[in-house]
Write a protein that holds these residues in place. Structure first.
Motif, PDB file in Angstrom:
ATOM      1  N   THR A 199       1.913  10.975  -0.906  1.00 43.74           N
ATOM      2  CA  THR A 199       0.459  11.093  -0.718  1.00 43.74           C
ATOM      3  C   THR A 199       0.124  12.384   0.049  1.00 43.74           C
ATOM      4  O   THR A 199       0.741  12.663   1.085  1.00 43.74           O
ATOM      5  CB  THR A 199      -0.067   9.889   0.088  1.00 43.74           C
ATOM      6  N   SER A 228       0.867  -1.192   0.000  1.00 37.46           N
ATOM      7  CA  SER A 228       0.000   0.000   0.000  1.00 37.46           C
ATOM      8  C   SER A 228       0.896   1.232   0.000  1.00 37.46           C
ATOM      9  O   SER A 228       2.005   1.200   0.562  1.00 37.46           O
ATOM     10  CB  SER A 228      -0.908   0.008   1.232  1.00 37.46           C
ATOM     11  N   PHE A 229       0.442   2.285  -0.623  1.00 35.07           N
ATOM     12  CA  PHE A 229       1.182   3.546  -0.545  1.00 35.07           C
ATOM     13  C   PHE A 229       1.008   4.137   0.852  1.00 35.07           C
ATOM     14  O   PHE A 229       0.161   3.702   1.625  1.00 35.07           O
ATOM     15  CB  PHE A 229       0.652   4.521  -1.615  1.00 35.07           C
ATOM     16  N   ASN A 242       0.200   6.295  -7.561  1.00 32.19           N
ATOM     17  CA  ASN A 242      -0.286   4.962  -7.970  1.00 32.19           C
ATOM     18  C   ASN A 242       0.758   4.300  -8.856  1.00 32.19           C
ATOM     19  O   ASN A 242       1.677   4.948  -9.355  1.00 32.19           O
ATOM     20  CB  ASN A 242      -1.636   5.087  -8.688  1.00 32.19           C
ATOM     21  N   HIS A 243       0.599   2.989  -9.045  1.00 31.72           N
ATOM     22  CA  HIS A 243       1.647   2.213  -9.727  1.00 31.72           C
ATOM     23  C   HIS A 243       1.771   2.589 -11.211  1.00 31.72           C
ATOM     24  O   HIS A 243       2.868   2.608 -11.766  1.00 31.72           O
ATOM     25  CB  HIS A 243       1.356   0.718  -9.559  1.00 31.72           C
ATOM     26  N   GLU A 281       1.325   5.527 -12.532  1.00 33.88           N
ATOM     27  CA  GLU A 281       2.096   6.771 -12.591  1.00 33.88           C
ATOM     28  C   GLU A 281       3.579   6.472 -12.363  1.00 33.88           C
ATOM     29  O   GLU A 281       4.459   6.998 -13.049  1.00 33.88           O
ATOM     30  CB  GLU A 281       1.559   7.716 -11.510  1.00 33.88           C
TER      31      GLU A 281
END
Ligand code: HPA
Length: 276
Positions: free
Chosen positions: A239, A192-193, A247-248, A250
């Motif tokens: 974030t 998770s970010f 996000n992945h 990007e």
């Protein structure tokens, strides 16, 4: 496969496999992170070995990673490239890159350049920038050496990112007119970010970059006696610092667009090493 599984024999087996297929002693080893795989295409007369063919190698599958060892020529030197890495978050094992790193000790212990895509928590380091890692903060996951019973587990981490290699990276960057900042990389285990609060924490404790890789590898590489440098491509702000949440997609897209700069820097770095 935690560190405790007596890795020496595994390193030997991996070495026997790759040397039988033509891998020799590299002058530099490079781990390529998300979106940076195309650098492997620059290698002349490559020997390419899928990780799946090498005993003890992890074969995780994060999109944007190729999962092969590539050995060959770059700027007249020999380099060994890991096109893709496995992450602690894939199976919960922070020592997942133990055998790929241990293999290097059987190939003459070349310096290691670890690359990654990272978020920035420092407004002065923008998406698309390349940053040399000066130090790290590891609060995000377990230490990869837990379970290691050898006295060498008490690894000093002063100058973990070699001042000598960092100086060469600076010279290499200026030789191609590339601005190269240095920054502190903070490891969050992912996948998770980070939350906005975790990004604010990262800023307050002195991080410039956040990411989900590299730190466990650097700890293991130091345990194994390798010299290390690290390069991040900034793919986003953390974030809460930008309108769209990281996000992945990007990450991969921005890493793709910045990859040519990283390639040029790696070439200049290899040339610089030849002079040293
Ligand atoms: N956080 C963690 N890892 C990352 C990020 C991020 O914002 N961007 C690219 N990798």
């Amino acid at each position: 496969m935690a560190w405790s599984d007596h890795p020496e024999r595994l390193f030997d087996e991996a070495a026997a496999c790759v040397t039988a297929r033509g891998v020799g002693r590299p002058d530099l080893a490079i781990i390529l992170g998300s979106g940076l795989g195309p650098l492997a295409d620059e290698i002349a007369d490559p020997v390419v070995i899928p990780f799946a063919d090498i005993p003890g190698f992890p074969v995780g599958a994060v999109s944007g990673h190729r999962k092969a060892l590539v050995f060959g020529g770059l700027e007249g030197r020999k380099v060994l490239v890991y096109a893709g890495r496995s992450h602690a978050y894939e199976g919960g094992d922070a020592a997942v890159m133990k055998v790929p790193l241990g293999l290097l000790t059987r190939l003459g212990s070349p310096p290691l350049l670890a690359t990654n895509a990272a978020g920035s928590v420092n407004l002065g380091m923008k998406p698309g920038d390349v940053v040399s890692i000066s130090d790290h903060i590891s609060l995000g996951g377990p230490n990869p050496l837990i379970g290691d019973s050898d006295e060498r587990r008490f690894v000093p981490m002063a100058d973990a990112y070699s001042p000598t290699l960092r100086a060469r990276l600076r010279v290499a960057a200026s030789s191609i007119g590339l601005a190269l900042d240095e920054g502190v990389y903070m490891w969050w285990s992912g996948p998770s970010f980070e939350t906005p609060a975790e990004i604010r924490l990262s800023q307050r404790v002195g991080a410039d970059l956040v990411g989900m890789s590299t730190v466990p590898e650097v700890i293991m590489a130091r345990r194994l006696g390798l010299m290390v440098a690290g390069l991040s491509i900034v793919t986003n702000y953390g974030t809460g610092m930008q309108v769209i949440a990281p996000n992945h997609m990007e990450t991969k897209h921005v890493a793709d667009t910045a990859a040519p700069r990283l390639k040029a820097l790696v070439r200049a770095f290899v040339k610089e090493m030849a002079h040293a």
